[in-house]
Design a protein around this motif. Structure first.
Motif, PDB file in Angstrom:
ATOM      1  N   ASP A 209     -64.546  -6.390 -55.839  1.00  0.00           N
ATOM      2  CA  ASP A 209     -64.368  -7.250 -54.661  1.00  0.00           C
ATOM      3  C   ASP A 209     -63.693  -6.490 -53.526  1.00  0.00           C
ATOM      4  OD1 ASP A 209     -65.498  -9.384 -56.024  1.00  0.00           O
ATOM      5  OD2 ASP A 209     -63.567 -10.145 -56.723  1.00  0.00           O
ATOM      6  N   CYS A 210     -62.699  -5.665 -53.876  1.00  0.00           N
ATOM      7  CA  CYS A 210     -62.003  -4.883 -52.848  1.00  0.00           C
ATOM      8  C   CYS A 210     -62.946  -3.885 -52.188  1.00  0.00           C
ATOM      9  CB  CYS A 210     -60.811  -4.145 -53.463  1.00  0.00           C
ATOM     10  SG  CYS A 210     -59.474  -5.237 -54.024  1.00  0.00           S
ATOM     11  N   PHE A 211     -63.821  -3.282 -52.976  1.00  0.00           N
ATOM     12  CA  PHE A 211     -64.790  -2.336 -52.421  1.00  0.00           C
ATOM     13  C   PHE A 211     -65.759  -3.054 -51.492  1.00  0.00           C
ATOM     14  CE2 PHE A 211     -68.946  -0.038 -53.143  1.00  0.00           C
ATOM     15  CZ  PHE A 211     -68.671   0.979 -52.239  1.00  0.00           C
ATOM     16  N   ALA A 212     -66.261  -4.201 -51.923  1.00  0.00           N
ATOM     17  CA  ALA A 212     -67.184  -4.971 -51.082  1.00  0.00           C
ATOM     18  C   ALA A 212     -66.512  -5.377 -49.770  1.00  0.00           C
ATOM     19  CB  ALA A 212     -67.675  -6.197 -51.837  1.00  0.00           C
ATOM     20  N   THR A 213     -65.240  -5.758 -49.847  1.00  0.00           N
ATOM     21  CA  THR A 213     -64.505  -6.143 -48.638  1.00  0.00           C
ATOM     22  C   THR A 213     -64.329  -4.955 -47.703  1.00  0.00           C
ATOM     23  OG1 THR A 213     -63.305  -7.878 -49.828  1.00  0.00           O
ATOM     24  CG2 THR A 213     -62.333  -7.084 -47.779  1.00  0.00           C
ATOM     25  N   ALA A 214     -63.991  -3.787 -48.266  1.00  0.00           N
ATOM     26  CA  ALA A 214     -63.821  -2.588 -47.447  1.00  0.00           C
ATOM     27  C   ALA A 214     -65.129  -2.204 -46.768  1.00  0.00           C
ATOM     28  CB  ALA A 214     -63.307  -1.442 -48.318  1.00  0.00           C
ATOM     29  N   CYS A 215     -66.229  -2.339 -47.491  1.00  0.00           N
ATOM     30  CA  CYS A 215     -67.532  -2.032 -46.903  1.00  0.00           C
ATOM     31  C   CYS A 215     -67.859  -3.010 -45.769  1.00  0.00           C
ATOM     32  CB  CYS A 215     -68.621  -2.085 -47.971  1.00  0.00           C
ATOM     33  SG  CYS A 215     -68.514  -0.765 -49.204  1.00  0.00           S
ATOM     34  N   ALA A 216     -67.567  -4.296 -45.985  1.00  0.00           N
ATOM     35  CA  ALA A 216     -67.828  -5.301 -44.949  1.00  0.00           C
ATOM     36  C   ALA A 216     -67.029  -4.993 -43.690  1.00  0.00           C
ATOM     37  CB  ALA A 216     -67.490  -6.690 -45.479  1.00  0.00           C
ATOM     38  N   ARG A 217     -65.772  -4.556 -43.860  1.00  0.00           N
ATOM     39  CA  ARG A 217     -64.958  -4.200 -42.703  1.00  0.00           C
ATOM     40  C   ARG A 217     -65.531  -2.986 -41.977  1.00  0.00           C
ATOM     41  NH1 ARG A 217     -59.103  -4.874 -45.751  1.00  0.00           N
ATOM     42  NH2 ARG A 217     -58.943  -7.160 -45.547  1.00  0.00           N
ATOM     43  N   SER A 218     -66.244  -2.148 -42.712  1.00  0.00           N
ATOM     44  CA  SER A 218     -66.866  -0.977 -42.100  1.00  0.00           C
ATOM     45  C   SER A 218     -68.267  -1.275 -41.582  1.00  0.00           C
ATOM     46  CB  SER A 218     -66.919   0.171 -43.118  1.00  0.00           C
ATOM     47  OG  SER A 218     -65.613   0.578 -43.483  1.00  0.00           O
ATOM     48  N   GLY A 219     -68.702  -2.525 -41.729  1.00  0.00           N
ATOM     49  CA  GLY A 219     -69.947  -2.947 -41.122  1.00  0.00           C
ATOM     50  C   GLY A 219     -71.196  -2.827 -41.959  1.00  0.00           C
ATOM     51  N   PHE A 220     -71.056  -2.777 -43.276  1.00  0.00           N
ATOM     52  CA  PHE A 220     -72.258  -2.685 -44.103  1.00  0.00           C
ATOM     53  C   PHE A 220     -72.019  -3.327 -45.461  1.00  0.00           C
ATOM     54  CE2 PHE A 220     -69.850   0.993 -45.490  1.00  0.00           C
ATOM     55  CZ  PHE A 220     -70.171   1.159 -46.821  1.00  0.00           C
ATOM     56  N   THR A 221     -73.129  -3.601 -46.142  1.00  0.00           N
ATOM     57  CA  THR A 221     -73.102  -4.095 -47.519  1.00  0.00           C
ATOM     58  C   THR A 221     -73.577  -2.977 -48.429  1.00  0.00           C
ATOM     59  OG1 THR A 221     -73.583  -6.365 -46.818  1.00  0.00           O
ATOM     60  CG2 THR A 221     -74.031  -5.809 -49.129  1.00  0.00           C
ATOM     61  N   PRO A 222     -72.819  -2.619 -49.458  1.00  0.00           N
ATOM     62  CA  PRO A 222     -73.219  -1.491 -50.307  1.00  0.00           C
ATOM     63  C   PRO A 222     -74.544  -1.746 -51.011  1.00  0.00           C
ATOM     64  CG  PRO A 222     -71.398  -2.703 -51.305  1.00  0.00           C
ATOM     65  CD  PRO A 222     -71.565  -3.244 -49.919  1.00  0.00           C
ATOM     66  N   LYS A 223     -75.304  -0.683 -51.129  1.00  0.00           N
ATOM     67  CA  LYS A 223     -76.565  -0.769 -51.869  1.00  0.00           C
ATOM     68  C   LYS A 223     -76.271  -0.775 -53.364  1.00  0.00           C
ATOM     69  CE  LYS A 223     -79.412   1.461 -48.310  1.00  0.00           C
ATOM     70  NZ  LYS A 223     -80.347   2.575 -48.027  1.00  0.00           N
ATOM     71  N   THR A 224     -77.203  -0.312 -54.140  1.00  0.00           N
ATOM     72  CA  THR A 224     -77.067  -0.324 -55.602  1.00  0.00           C
ATOM     73  C   THR A 224     -75.747   0.294 -56.049  1.00  0.00           C
ATOM     74  OG1 THR A 224     -79.461  -0.096 -55.817  1.00  0.00           O
ATOM     75  CG2 THR A 224     -78.135   0.402 -57.763  1.00  0.00           C
ATOM     76  N   ILE A 225     -75.072  -0.393 -56.981  1.00  0.00           N
ATOM     77  CA  ILE A 225     -73.839   0.118 -57.570  1.00  0.00           C
ATOM     78  C   ILE A 225     -74.083   0.304 -59.065  1.00  0.00           C
ATOM     79  CG2 ILE A 225     -71.395  -0.287 -57.992  1.00  0.00           C
ATOM     80  CD1 ILE A 225     -71.336  -2.062 -55.529  1.00  0.00           C
ATOM     81  N   TYR A 226     -74.047   1.558 -59.529  1.00  0.00           N
ATOM     82  CA  TYR A 226     -74.210   1.848 -60.948  1.00  0.00           C
ATOM     83  C   TYR A 226     -72.831   1.820 -61.605  1.00  0.00           C
ATOM     84  CZ  TYR A 226     -78.704   3.736 -59.374  1.00  0.00           C
ATOM     85  OH  TYR A 226     -79.937   3.900 -58.804  1.00  0.00           O
ATOM     86  N   GLU A 227     -72.619   0.897 -62.508  1.00  0.00           N
ATOM     87  CA  GLU A 227     -71.362   0.816 -63.251  1.00  0.00           C
ATOM     88  C   GLU A 227     -71.579   1.471 -64.606  1.00  0.00           C
ATOM     89  OE1 GLU A 227     -68.336  -2.665 -63.254  1.00  0.00           O
ATOM     90  OE2 GLU A 227     -69.519  -2.897 -65.090  1.00  0.00           O
ATOM     91  N   THR A 228     -70.923   2.615 -64.839  1.00  0.00           N
ATOM     92  CA  THR A 228     -71.209   3.369 -66.050  1.00  0.00           C
ATOM     93  C   THR A 228     -70.024   4.264 -66.405  1.00  0.00           C
ATOM     94  OG1 THR A 228     -72.817   4.876 -67.079  1.00  0.00           O
ATOM     95  CG2 THR A 228     -72.337   5.230 -64.744  1.00  0.00           C
TER      96      THR A 228
END
Length: 319
Positions: A209-228
């Motif tokens: 959630d924190c990463f998504a929020t930081a990306c939104a503040r930078s003006g974009f939505t992150p693409k694919t996120i590989y959790e591994t």
């Protein structure tokens, strides 16, 4: 009749010998007596454990299931018995340090420091991606200390009987392929990576959630996120398939570049947890100092992080 460990020993003996007759000989029993016992065990477990003919005895699917459990339970029971005997015969309590940790920079250095300071004191470790699991283990007395990470200023997994100290606070950096256009930069804006795919190790914190929020503040939505796992994250970054989010203390492998994010939009706190009502609480200050020293060593090993710290006070090992 309830299932007992001796019954599992019989099942394993038959499987190891390949026949009831050979198993009876190995166990010092008469073949009819062992056959009768095996039938009683099969009634308790609900079905045949072996297919028996003139060629011997072969485990059925149910038998394979029982054998797989026996391979875990029998050694565990033997180890428990041996440990209990050692404990009962000891004249004083045996000191030990049981450490649980998520992926991070502290555990290895802490184990090394404890083993150096107290070479005769046993040190055991348990690793997990779940901070909640480790916290529960502290609460239940299964580990003495937990070393976990917490995103930003978020609270540890649970409050109550587990107490926490902050060992250090680190920024989150990115791992890039060494040939990436931004790999040579002193630091990069998160927005400059808007078109990238991402990879990160799993966890049960609010980091996603924190990463998504930081990306939104930078003006974009992150693409694919590989959790591994860590190795796969490094591979995906090395082949240029994704940008890896990592702790600033991370030691990149050949072919990868560790790059700070401008303004440290993401940060990660290293925490030490323990139960204040246990005997090990008396040594928490010592463990805390060793944990801080291990974290400081990890910071020093990361030259990129050490240089970054000179311009960004407020991060690093806690005072």
């Amino acid at each position: 009749m309830d299932l007992e460990l001796r019954h599992l020993k019989i099942v394993r003996a038959v499987a190891d010998a390949g026949s009831v007759t050979k198993a009876a000989t190995n166990l010092g029993l008469a073949q009819p007596a062992l056959t009768a016992q095996l039938k009683r065990i099969e009634r308790v477990l609900g079905g045949a454990l072996f297919e028996r003919d003139h060629n011997g005895a072969r485990a059925t699917p149910l038998g394979e299931l029982v054998l797989s459990r026996a391979m875990v339970l029998l050694p565990a029971a033997r180890e428990l018995q041996e440990e209990a005997v050692r404990f009962a015969n000891a004249s004083v309590d045996v000191p030990r340090y049981r450490l649980g940790a998520t992926n991070g920079p502290i555990l290895g250095g802490l184990v090394d420091r404890l083993a150096t300071a107290w070479p005769t004191t046993p040190v055991s470790t348990h690793t997990s991606w779940s901070a909640k699991e480790l916290t529960t283990m502290v609460m239940l007395g299964r580990v003495d200390f937990a070393i976990i990470g917490a995103c930003g200023e978020s609270s540890p997994p649970v409050e109550g009987p587990v107490a926490w100290l902050t060992v250090g606070t680190d920024p989150v950096f990115v791992l890039l392929n060494e040939d990436h256009a931004l790999a040579g930069r002193k630091e990069v804006e998160l927005a400059e990576l808007a078109d990238e795919q991402w990879t990160v190790t799993p966890g049960d914190s609010c980091f996603g959630d924190c990463f998504a929020t930081a990306c939104a503040r930078s003006g974009f939505t992150p693409k694919t996120i590989y959790e591994t796992d860590v190795a796969t994250c490094m591979h995906l970054a090395k082949v240029g398939r994704a940008v890896a989010l990592c702790q600033a203390t991370f030691q990149p492998a050949e072919g990868l570049a560790l790059v700070p994010l401008t303004g440290a939009p993401l940060r990660w706190r290293q925490l030490l947890g323990w139960h204040p009502e246990t005997s090990t609480a008396g040594v928490v200050s010592t463990i805390f100092e060793h944990a801080k020293a291990a974290h400081t060593d990890a910071v020093r090993r990361s030259r990129r992080y050490a240089v970054w710290l000179a311009d960004n006070p407020g991060f690093g090992t806690s005072p």
